[in-house]
Motif scaffolding. Sequence first.
Motif, mmCIF file in Angstrom:
data_model
loop_
_atom_site.group_PDB
_atom_site.id
_atom_site.type_symbol
_atom_site.label_atom_id
_atom_site.label_comp_id
_atom_site.label_asym_id
_atom_site.label_seq_id
_atom_site.Cartn_x
_atom_site.Cartn_y
_atom_site.Cartn_z
ATOM 1 N N GLU A 189 -2.057 12.515 -4.182
ATOM 2 C CA GLU A 189 -2.772 11.926 -3.042
ATOM 3 C C GLU A 189 -1.844 11.166 -2.087
ATOM 4 O OE1 GLU A 189 -7.002 10.319 -4.102
ATOM 5 O OE2 GLU A 189 -5.710 9.933 -5.803
ATOM 6 N N VAL A 190 -0.698 10.729 -2.586
ATOM 7 C CA VAL A 190 0.181 9.905 -1.734
ATOM 8 C C VAL A 190 1.466 10.653 -1.373
ATOM 9 C CG1 VAL A 190 -0.756 7.771 -2.667
ATOM 10 C CG2 VAL A 190 1.308 8.720 -3.707
ATOM 11 N N GLN A 191 1.430 11.989 -1.465
ATOM 12 C CA GLN A 191 2.635 12.784 -1.230
ATOM 13 C C GLN A 191 3.254 12.598 0.153
ATOM 14 O OE1 GLN A 191 3.617 16.748 -3.129
ATOM 15 N NE2 GLN A 191 1.395 16.733 -3.223
ATOM 16 N N GLU A 192 2.404 12.262 1.144
ATOM 17 C CA GLU A 192 2.934 12.068 2.501
ATOM 18 C C GLU A 192 3.844 10.850 2.595
ATOM 19 O OE1 GLU A 192 0.067 12.092 5.665
ATOM 20 O OE2 GLU A 192 -0.870 13.879 4.811
ATOM 21 N N GLU A 193 3.719 9.931 1.628
ATOM 22 C CA GLU A 193 4.543 8.726 1.673
ATOM 23 C C GLU A 193 5.562 8.660 0.534
ATOM 24 O OE1 GLU A 193 2.286 4.967 2.513
ATOM 25 O OE2 GLU A 193 0.684 6.397 2.933
ATOM 26 N N LEU A 194 5.278 9.343 -0.570
ATOM 27 C CA LEU A 194 6.132 9.261 -1.753
ATOM 28 C C LEU A 194 7.564 9.713 -1.440
ATOM 29 C CD1 LEU A 194 6.098 8.682 -4.877
ATOM 30 C CD2 LEU A 194 5.809 11.140 -5.170
ATOM 31 N N ILE A 240 9.278 8.882 0.970
ATOM 32 C CA ILE A 240 9.483 9.066 2.395
ATOM 33 C C ILE A 240 9.425 7.751 3.169
ATOM 34 C CG2 ILE A 240 8.547 10.175 4.501
ATOM 35 C CD1 ILE A 240 7.529 12.429 2.541
ATOM 36 N N SER A 241 8.315 7.008 2.998
ATOM 37 C CA SER A 241 8.181 5.774 3.778
ATOM 38 C C SER A 241 7.468 4.688 2.996
ATOM 39 C CB SER A 241 7.403 6.051 5.069
ATOM 40 O OG SER A 241 6.058 6.381 4.752
ATOM 41 N N LYS A 242 7.627 3.456 3.469
ATOM 42 C CA LYS A 242 6.899 2.318 2.903
ATOM 43 C C LYS A 242 6.582 1.360 4.046
ATOM 44 C CE LYS A 242 10.970 -0.504 1.851
ATOM 45 N NZ LYS A 242 11.647 -1.337 0.854
ATOM 46 N N MET A 279 0.823 -1.217 0.000
ATOM 47 C CA MET A 279 0.000 0.000 0.000
ATOM 48 C C MET A 279 0.856 1.265 0.000
ATOM 49 S SD MET A 279 -3.144 -1.255 0.175
ATOM 50 C CE MET A 279 -4.048 0.287 0.298
ATOM 51 N N ILE A 280 0.428 2.241 -0.803
ATOM 52 C CA ILE A 280 0.923 3.610 -0.645
ATOM 53 C C ILE A 280 -0.351 4.446 -0.583
ATOM 54 C CG2 ILE A 280 1.347 3.878 -3.158
ATOM 55 C CD1 ILE A 280 3.588 5.921 -2.295
ATOM 56 N N GLY A 330 4.609 -4.819 8.400
ATOM 57 C CA GLY A 330 3.489 -3.900 8.213
ATOM 58 C C GLY A 330 3.671 -2.544 8.862
ATOM 59 N N SER A 331 4.798 -2.347 9.543
ATOM 60 C CA SER A 331 5.018 -1.022 10.135
ATOM 61 C C SER A 331 5.676 -0.123 9.094
ATOM 62 C CB SER A 331 5.889 -1.131 11.390
ATOM 63 O OG SER A 331 7.131 -1.694 11.063
ATOM 64 N N ARG A 332 5.487 1.184 9.265
ATOM 65 C CA ARG A 332 6.052 2.134 8.318
ATOM 66 C C ARG A 332 7.551 2.280 8.560
ATOM 67 N NH1 ARG A 332 1.553 4.564 6.023
ATOM 68 N NH2 ARG A 332 -0.095 4.056 7.476
ATOM 69 N N ILE A 333 8.334 2.159 7.482
ATOM 70 C CA ILE A 333 9.772 2.362 7.616
ATOM 71 C C ILE A 333 10.216 3.414 6.608
ATOM 72 C CG2 ILE A 333 10.363 0.101 8.617
ATOM 73 C CD1 ILE A 333 11.044 -0.884 5.829
ATOM 74 N N PRO A 334 11.252 4.186 6.977
ATOM 75 C CA PRO A 334 11.714 5.217 6.037
ATOM 76 C C PRO A 334 12.303 4.590 4.783
ATOM 77 C CG PRO A 334 13.105 5.155 8.013
ATOM 78 C CD PRO A 334 11.997 4.176 8.236
ATOM 79 N N LEU A 335 12.160 5.262 3.665
ATOM 80 C CA LEU A 335 12.708 4.732 2.402
ATOM 81 C C LEU A 335 14.225 4.902 2.341
ATOM 82 C CD1 LEU A 335 10.249 5.752 -0.408
ATOM 83 C CD2 LEU A 335 11.146 3.487 0.003
#
Lengths: 312, 262
Positions: free
Chosen positions: B243-248, B250-252, B223-224, B257-262
Amino acid sequence: MNGEFSLESNPLSISFAGLTLANPTILASGILGYSAESLNRVAKGGAGAVVTKSVGIAPRAGYSNPTVVQAESGLINAMGLPNPGIEVYSEEIRFSKTVLRVPVIASVFGYSAEEYAVVAKRAVEAGADAVELNVSCPHVKQTGAEIGQSPKFLSEVVQTVKAAISKPLIVKLSPNVADITVLARAAVEAGADALTAVNTLKAMAIDAETMRPILSNVRGGLSGAAVKPVALRCVYDIHEALGDVPVVGCGGVANWRDAVEFFLAGASAVQIGTAVAENTEVFQAVTKGVETYLRRKHYGSVKEIVGLAHRK
Amino acid sequence: MRISQIVRIRTESPTVKTFMLTDRLCAKAKPGQFLMLWIPGVDEIPLSVLDAGDNLVSVSVKAVGDATRHLHALEAGATVGVRGPFGNCFTESRGRVLLVGGGTGTAPLLFLAKQLAAKTERLSFVEGAKTKDELLFVHELGGICNEKSLITTTEDGTAGLQCLVTQPLASLLDKEKFDMIYTCGPEIMVKKIFEMTEKRKLPIEASLERLMRCGIGLCGSCMIGKYRVCRDGPVFNAAQLREVQEELGISKLGFDGSRIPL
């Protein structure tokens, strides 16, 4: 909103175990359940409630790929319960509650009754509207067996969790047992408010050319159309044995007809999982089809057809 | 899972090899789509399609981890498993198009460039890599674009311009009018390019990468934002990227399943 009012205003609304859903379709656990945003997408796709990914006490990376393999009319998966652990996931539940307009049911697993209780309590504290116990994972004290296969362990887990939370407790039963009604009864007598029937069927895939099991974990769980007749029979058995206990049907629901069959067998609601891959708005389609069916058959609500296949 | 044979292996760079496989379904893949490749007993990994046709499909693989190193050790004739093709594809734009590839991200863009070459008015390509030896498909790209419209960059200056791939873009985007920008590569690069196209209100399609498990839109590992990279993507347009700028870049989501920095 009380049950009568909701039934009058909306024939698709259903209440069970203290939960009221605007429609009887629920996202099954393990599907798109990591983040509040993905759960919200499913809610917008028409789900009456969502069940989160199963969460445990500590983070788990899950198994390596292949974790999913196609079978005839279904899928076999062995994800290995990947989850970030309840501490991190609590934030996601909290966030879900701010964006979703449908009940959020936290799926919980553990390796002991105490672990289940701790995770369930924290999920409820984070805002979960109900807890669904995933009892199909191995029990440490008895390697290889599932908690959901032993009435004694199941009873112990349900009692301990029930004492720890004030929200509705749903137990998701395993079909990998000789008589599911024995486990269903044990769960209800220990305090379960509702049952979900069923989890995946234990299965595997072997490749003839390389002469190997395909899944990295060798064994996995079968879902999709292939399991529907088994799930339907499980719901029917439970309804016959336990009567009024609310049951949520789960296994191969992809359209309104599947859902109706589960209602007739005795389910108050259905969970949808595998079919979400094709269409995240499958919930809307199923609900609409159920509505048309009720009108055609001259029934005023879903509740009126629950268990009708049992009429003599 | 379909069983496939590796019919040919080509070394592209010191770290990248191209594997040509037999597979009737993946041979129909479109640029941007990916397949899941099973290395029996090791792992199953997502790979962008480099080329497809005549019952064959090619993928370029950089040796970066356990699975890819095992794959690099295989020889022609070896048996692997294939699922797919999965995901959406790049849309076919007419007029003037610009393709920007970083590292192995160049692979799906080469596939796209081959299809667009005859249909577009002008096709420009900017390719970046760490060093000369890692600049992929330069010869093929040279055959598709004319010399002026292929720009290469390397971080160490061993070939082309010594800079990041994003550097020559600013002036290119200001100087020329493009009807579509396509990009694939490291997400930090994609993010920078997206910022540049946004500033100039230009259309863009970017192919993204995430951890993939099921490949079919069920498990949620990729998911992004609200999008499943495996099913709704891997190609996303400007509106979706917004729409996905907060993650693009930045993180995955990690394996748990936890968010990790790219």
